[in-house]
Write a protein that holds these residues in place. Structure first.
Motif, PDB file in Angstrom:
ATOM      1  N   PRO A   1      44.506  42.715  43.000  1.00 31.41           N
ATOM      2  CA  PRO A   1      44.581  43.178  44.399  1.00 31.41           C
ATOM      3  C   PRO A   1      45.559  42.374  45.241  1.00 31.41           C
ATOM      4  O   PRO A   1      46.271  42.934  46.089  1.00 31.41           O
ATOM      5  CB  PRO A   1      43.142  43.009  44.897  1.00 31.41           C
TER       6      PRO A   1
ATOM      7  N   GLN B   1      52.975  48.938  41.230  1.00 33.95           N
ATOM      8  CA  GLN B   1      52.427  48.453  42.489  1.00 33.95           C
ATOM      9  C   GLN B   1      53.378  48.607  43.669  1.00 33.95           C
ATOM     10  O   GLN B   1      52.987  48.343  44.803  1.00 33.95           O
ATOM     11  CB  GLN B   1      52.018  46.981  42.337  1.00 33.95           C
TER      12      GLN B   1
ATOM     13  N   PHE C   1      42.817  49.089  44.710  1.00 31.97           N
ATOM     14  CA  PHE C   1      43.317  47.713  44.751  1.00 31.97           C
ATOM     15  C   PHE C   1      43.541  47.147  43.352  1.00 31.97           C
ATOM     16  O   PHE C   1      44.181  46.112  43.200  1.00 31.97           O
ATOM     17  CB  PHE C   1      42.344  46.822  45.527  1.00 31.97           C
ATOM     18  N   TRP C   2      43.022  47.827  42.330  1.00 32.27           N
ATOM     19  CA  TRP C   2      43.232  47.367  40.960  1.00 32.27           C
ATOM     20  C   TRP C   2      44.229  48.246  40.210  1.00 32.27           C
ATOM     21  O   TRP C   2      44.250  48.266  38.996  1.00 32.27           O
ATOM     22  CB  TRP C   2      41.894  47.279  40.211  1.00 32.27           C
TER      23      TRP C   2
END
Length: 339
Positions: free
Chosen positions: A155, A277, A195-196
């Motif tokens: 995260p 990400q 968040f992962w």
């Protein structure tokens, strides 16, 4: 008689000598060792992050160039040049607040879970408790540490990567420059599990990389210690060498070797993770790709060399950063032990 009486008195009345009572030695408890790992690991991690962060920003920008557009940067130096021209040197520290927290959590978690890994090895009966672990076991404890730390780190790295790479393509809203708006957007669009995103890449990088990080550091330290001991001329000198820590430059060399091993061996997983990400958020954003989908897209775009984009600068910056982290951590534990 007077002299005799005086001598007799002196023999009968002993001199009062103040005696300082010796305190019993209290071995450190597991709780105190855990506190040391957390506190000293946090300090070392924050200092290391300040050293490496500008290079990390360049690395993430090189890794995350979109596969549907021409490459924006020709290499690390060109990325440095364009970044400084656009935002100034301090722009390379964009988003450092979240990574500082992350560095404290990451480094303290690494040392904390590595100690837990040692306890697991001892409990398994692989090695007696009163003996030092052999090198293969220390590589395992590093992997153990990295696997658990990845859950803490994903995260934090997600927020960091989205801040480090501004979205400037046409039709895409520029990413917020502060952590809280990014956190809000991630939760709004993808929920708590968002968040992962990139967890598999972080797990591969951390489990494999931390095995190399701790393992390479211990292996290099052992080689240097053996080299030092071979120079001993007497048994007394040999025992003195074994009782002392390695010289500072050798500790730094072992730490630098660890950092370079960590970053080089599993760099492709980190590249795929960074691309995952840094995908944009929003209703019009493309659907998120899995780890394997992102890896396939990168292979089609740039082949094998695309997985190592930014590797050189990452390995370069990891040497001083990791050297500082281990030297500071080991020094704090040696000179300021908690009782």
């Amino acid at each position: 008689m007077a002299a005799a009486s005086s001598a007799e008195v002196k023999t009968q009345i002993p001199l009062a000598v103040p005696v300082t009572p010796s305190l019993p030695f209290q071995p450190r408890t597991a709780a105190m060792e855990a506190i040391e790992d957390i506190v000293y690991g946090s300090v070392a991690g924050v200092i290391g992050k300040y050293i490496e962060y500008p290079f990390d920003t360049v690395k993430v920008r090189l890794q995350s160039q979109p596969d549907h557009l021409p490459l924006r940067y020709k290499g690390p130096l060109d990325c440095f040049r364009q970044s400084i021209r656009a935002d100034g040197f301090m722009g390379l520290y964009r988003g450092i607040s979240a990574p500082l927290v992350g560095a404290a959590l990451e480094t303290s978690s690494l040392f904390f879970f590595e100690r837990m890994g040692r306890d697991v090895v001892y409990l398994s009966g692989y090695c007696p408790k009163d003996q030092e672990l052999p090198l293969p076991a220390l590589w395992f404890t590093g992997a153990f540490s990295g696997a658990f730390t990845s859950l803490v780190l994903t995260p934090i790295e997600l927020v960091k990567c989205k801040i480090q790479v501004p979205e400037t393509e046409a039709g895409v809203v520029k990413a917020p420059l502060r952590p809280l708006p990014v956190i809000r957007d991630i939760f709004r669009h993808h929920g708590i599990m968002g968040f992962w995103h990139g967890q598999l890449g972080t797990l591969i990088r951390e489990a494999g990389g931390c095995a190399a990080w701790f393992g390479a550091k211990e292996t290099t330290s052992k080689l240097l210690r053996d080299m030092n001991e071979r120079s001993a001329k007497t048994p007394v000198e040999l025992e003195a060498m074994r009782a002392q820590a390695l010289p500072l430059w050798q500790q730094a060399a072992a730490g630098a070797t660890a950092g370079m091993s960590y970053n080089f061996l599993f760099f492709p997983a980190d590249t795929v993770k960074s691309r995952m990400q840094t995908t944009p958020l929003g209703e019009t954003a493309p659907p998120q790709r899995s780890f394997f989908q992102e890896g396939k897209a990168l292979w089609r775009q740039a082949g094998l060399k695309g997985f190592y984009r930014g590797c050189g600068i990452t390995v370069l910056r990891s040497a001083p950063s990791s050297a500082f982290i281990f030297t500071i951590y080991d020094g704090l534990k040696e000179y300021f032990p908690m009782r």
